[in-house]
Structures are given as C-alpha cells and as structure tokens.
Design an enzyme around this catalytic site. Structure first.
Site, PDB file in Angstrom:
ATOM      1  N   GLU A   1       0.828  -1.210   0.213  1.00  0.00           N
ATOM      2  CA  GLU A   1       0.161   0.094  -0.143  1.00  0.00           C
ATOM      3  C   GLU A   1       0.840   1.341   0.071  1.00  0.00           C
ATOM      4  O   GLU A   1       2.047   1.089   0.090  1.00  0.00           O
ATOM      5  CB  GLU A   1      -0.863  -0.292   1.050  1.00  0.00           C
ATOM      6  CG  GLU A   1      -0.219   0.064   2.450  1.00  0.00           C
ATOM      7  CD  GLU A   1      -1.196   0.512   3.633  1.00  0.00           C
ATOM      8  OE1 GLU A   1      -1.809   1.569   3.391  1.00  0.00           O
ATOM      9  OE2 GLU A   1      -1.186   0.195   4.960  1.00  0.00           O
TER      10      GLU A   1
ATOM     11  N   ASP B   1     -16.880   5.397  14.335  1.00  0.00           N
ATOM     12  CA  ASP B   1     -15.609   5.488  13.331  1.00  0.00           C
ATOM     13  C   ASP B   1     -15.279   4.048  13.149  1.00  0.00           C
ATOM     14  O   ASP B   1     -14.697   3.477  14.154  1.00  0.00           O
ATOM     15  CB  ASP B   1     -14.508   6.259  14.128  1.00  0.00           C
ATOM     16  CG  ASP B   1     -13.335   6.436  13.170  1.00  0.00           C
ATOM     17  OD1 ASP B   1     -13.562   5.957  12.017  1.00  0.00           O
ATOM     18  OD2 ASP B   1     -12.520   7.273  13.605  1.00  0.00           O
TER      19      ASP B   1
ATOM     20  N   ALA C   1     -13.232   1.690   6.626  1.00  0.00           N
ATOM     21  CA  ALA C   1     -13.508   0.823   5.474  1.00  0.00           C
ATOM     22  C   ALA C   1     -12.953  -0.445   5.318  1.00  0.00           C
ATOM     23  O   ALA C   1     -13.222  -1.192   4.264  1.00  0.00           O
ATOM     24  CB  ALA C   1     -13.591   1.899   4.394  1.00  0.00           C
TER      25      ALA C   1
ATOM     26  N   LYS D   1      -3.315  -1.831  15.884  1.00  0.00           N
ATOM     27  CA  LYS D   1      -2.702  -1.079  16.963  1.00  0.00           C
ATOM     28  C   LYS D   1      -3.641  -0.902  17.827  1.00  0.00           C
ATOM     29  O   LYS D   1      -4.919  -0.833  17.437  1.00  0.00           O
ATOM     30  CB  LYS D   1      -2.278   0.413  16.309  1.00  0.00           C
ATOM     31  CG  LYS D   1      -1.039   0.345  15.661  1.00  0.00           C
ATOM     32  CD  LYS D   1      -0.552   1.742  15.562  1.00  0.00           C
ATOM     33  CE  LYS D   1       0.823   2.074  14.776  1.00  0.00           C
ATOM     34  NZ  LYS D   1       0.745   1.780  13.357  1.00  0.00           N
TER      35      LYS D   1
HETATM   36  N1  PSU Z   1      -2.605   1.263  10.612  1.00  0.00           N
HETATM   37  C1  PSU Z   1      -1.346   1.411  10.780  1.00  0.00           C
HETATM   38  N2  PSU Z   1      -0.322   2.081   9.844  1.00  0.00           N
HETATM   39  C2  PSU Z   1      -1.016   2.640   8.770  1.00  0.00           C
HETATM   40  C3  PSU Z   1      -2.286   2.513   8.537  1.00  0.00           C
HETATM   41  C4  PSU Z   1      -3.213   2.037   9.702  1.00  0.00           C
HETATM   42  O1  PSU Z   1      -0.676   0.951  11.716  1.00  0.00           O
HETATM   43  O2  PSU Z   1      -0.285   3.315   7.903  1.00  0.00           O
HETATM   44  C5  PSU Z   1      -3.350   3.189   7.476  1.00  0.00           C
HETATM   45  C6  PSU Z   1      -3.549   2.114   6.477  1.00  0.00           C
HETATM   46  O3  PSU Z   1      -3.214   2.625   5.268  1.00  0.00           O
HETATM   47  C7  PSU Z   1      -5.113   1.889   6.728  1.00  0.00           C
HETATM   48  C8  PSU Z   1      -5.566   3.147   7.075  1.00  0.00           C
HETATM   49  O4  PSU Z   1      -5.671   1.218   5.500  1.00  0.00           O
HETATM   50  O5  PSU Z   1      -4.442   3.806   7.692  1.00  0.00           O
HETATM   51  C9  PSU Z   1      -6.910   3.101   7.769  1.00  0.00           C
HETATM   52  O6  PSU Z   1      -7.406   4.299   7.948  1.00  0.00           O
HETATM   53  P1  PSU Z   1      -8.802   4.770   8.353  1.00  0.00           P
HETATM   54  O7  PSU Z   1      -8.812   4.397   9.741  1.00  0.00           O
HETATM   55  O8  PSU Z   1      -9.081   5.933   8.186  1.00  0.00           O
HETATM   56  O9  PSU Z   1      -9.805   3.780   7.612  1.00  0.00           O
HETATM   57 MN    MN Z   2     -12.415   6.345  10.172  1.00  0.00          MN
END
Ligand code: PSU
Ligand code: MN
Length: 304
Positions: free
Chosen positions: A23, A136, A139, A157
């Site tokens: 990613e 929250d 996705a 995490k």
């Molecule tokens: N958790 C991590 N490192 C990251 C992410 C999540 O430990 O870099 C990033 C990934 O790209 C993940 C995104 O898909 O954050 C999730 O964001 P959100 O919670 O807004 O969906």
């Molecule tokens: Mn979110």
C-alpha cells in the site's frame, strides 16, 4: 480500464508467478520522511528476496497504478499533502485524475483488479475506541469482507478497539488466520489475549486455506495475522500509555474522519521519540517476507 500495471507485474501475473501488493498510505500518511521512503524500498527488496514481485499500488492519472517506479515512490514519500483514498474516495480521484495514496481497502481493490491475491502491510484499520459514539469504523473491514485478497498484517494497533474489530470481522465472515500464533497480535506487542480463527505454522498451509476460500466460492478477503518479531516488540505498558495520550489529544482537538488514523500514527511516533517507528519498520519487513512466501506457495500450488 481503471488499472495499469508495470511490465514486471504484468509479466509475472501472466505466467502465474507470485506477486505481492503493497500500500501507499503507509508511505504518505503512516511514517515520516525519510524513513517512509527507505522502508518502502526495503519492503520491495524483501518481497523480491522471498521470490515474489512487489507491486506498490497508488492512484495516478485516473487509474490504479500497480507497481510504482522509483520516482513515483519518492513522490508519495515526499509530498506531504497527497490525498488518502479509501473506497468512497476512489471514483472522484479516478474521474479527476488526481494522485492519491491507497489505504488497505483501496490497495485491495487495485490488487483484485490486477489479479493479485496477496498483500503485505503493517496494520489494518478497524473499529476505533469510542466507536459506539463516533461510528468510526475503518472501511478496511468491509473491504476484507468483499474483496478476495489476503492481507498480511501484524494485527491492529491498540489505537483501535481490538475486541470490537475482531467481532466485526466475525460478523462479516472474514477468516483471521494466525501465522504461528493462537492469539491475534496487537501490532507493537505479540499478544492481545484474543483468539484467531485458526492457527497455521507454514506459508504452504496458509496458501491452502486461501485456495479453499476462493475455489469454494466463499470469496472475500482473509486477514493473516503475523506477530511482530520478539526482539523488536515493545513493552505493553509503555506503548499503551503513549497510545492513550495520543487518543486523548485527538479527542480534545476534535480530529475527525479520515484524519484520525494519520493523526494518531504521527503522534505515537513523536511521543515515543522514534522508538515505535523502529518497531513499526521491522514488523512491516517481517510481513513483507511472510507475504512473499505465501505468494510463492500459492503460485506453486495453484499457478495464480
Ligand atoms: N494502521 C497502521 N498504519 C497505517 C494505517 C493503519 O498501523 O499506515 C493506514 C492504512 O493505510 C489503513 C488506514 O488502511 O491507515 C486506515 O485508515 P482509516 O482508519 O481512516 O480507515
Ligand atoms: Mn475512520
């Protein structure tokens, strides 16, 4: 039409060879420069050492670009204001031709469009602490439910509610496979006290489950949980204190929506004075190696 592969990835997929998707949000929003760029390059080399072709995914010029050039990788590492695209953002980004970094959810989409089955990252998104009030929920979880890609991660995490994240995955029917572990790992630490769906100890066994998942028509994604190496794991109380501080600050500042996760990731790195970053880098490399081995095993057994 909306996916473009570099020639190396295209060739590998045509001959049924192993490819691992990676990613770009972890580069643009997950780690600071220059460690992000250095790590992205090392992750690609680690996938190669395992015998697979790396394919870092991003949105560029109105398509999913699968396999970035060194210059493109650098652009995502250096441009502080590159957009973070999750599923709901994709159509607007493709239509306008703006560049965007792909999250776990959108990297899965790009990988599936290209025909890649295995993807390595650090940690996925999940159910945030306090989601019963904020709703929250990343996705990434719904994407795991619908898109047939195996995501190798070190768990999530504890900025997230790990128990509720696993409940959600159970509800939407996502297998959570422990690689050499009975317990779901908590990113910086090897254990969470919560069980995985099933444990497997070799890449070949994981590949076999993936093959069954997809050939049987069950479909959807699979989360492979690979614990952080013991030597670089952090003490639970130490990292928990830092995470709690970051979560409290985010609440007090009113951080919302797609900014929440990048904010927390940045603050954890800052508060730990880079200690968490060193562990984060090592676990990503470890995931890249295991994903490479799973991709090789899958390619050997199924020719895909
Ligand atoms: N958790 C991590 N490192 C990251 C992410 C999540 O430990 O870099 C990033 C990934 O790209 C993940 C995104 O898909 O954050 C999730 O964001 P959100 O919670 O807004 O969906
Ligand atoms: Mn979110």
């Amino acid at each position: 039409m909306f996916v473009r592969m570099n020639s190396e990835v295209d060739d590998a997929l045509r001959r049924g060879g192993p490819v691992v998707a990676l990613e770009s949000t972890i580069i643009s929003h997950g780690m600071p420069y220059p460690q992000n760029l250095k790590t992205a390059r090392r992750v690609e080399s680690t996938v190669r050492e395992a015998g697979a072709v790396p394919a870092t995914v991003a949105i560029l010029d109105g398509a999913f670009q699968v396999g970035l050039t060194p210059e493109e990788l650098e652009q995502f590492a250096k441009t502080a204001d590159v957009a973070k695209a999750s599923r709901r953002d994709v159509a607007a980004m493709l239509a306008t031709g703006k560049p965007a970094a792909t999250t776990v959810a959108t990297t899965m989409i790009g990988a599936a469009m290209a025909g890649i089955r295995v993807f390595a990252t650090g940690g996925t998104g999940g159910v945030h602490r306090g989601a019963e009030m904020t709703m929250d929920i990343s996705a990434d979880l719904e994407e795991l439910a619908r898109t047939p890609v195996a995501v190798v991660s070190a768990g999530v995490k504890s900025i997230l509610d790990i128990g509720r994240t696993l409940e959600y995955l159970e509800t939407v029917g996502v297998p959570v496979l422990g690689f050499g572990t009975d317990e779901f790992p908590a990113f910086y630490t090897r254990s969470s006290g919560l069980p995985v769906t099933a444990r497997f100890d070799t890449p070949a066994e994981i590949a076999r489950v993936l093959d069954v998942q997809w050939k049987s028509g069950l479909g959807g994604g699979v989360l492979v949980a690979n614990p952080i190496p013991e030597a670089v794991a952090l003490e639970r109380d130490y990292i928990e204190g830092i995470i709690e501080q970051a979560v409290t600050e985010a609440g007090a500042k009113g951080v919302r929506g797609k900014d929440v996760t990048p904010y927390l990731l940045r603050r954890i790195t800052e508060i730990s004075g880079g200690r968490s970053l060193a562990s984060n880098i090592e676990l990503v490399l470890n995931n890249a190696r295991v994903a490479g081995e799973i991709a090789v095993a899958l390619s050997e057994s199924t020719g895909q």
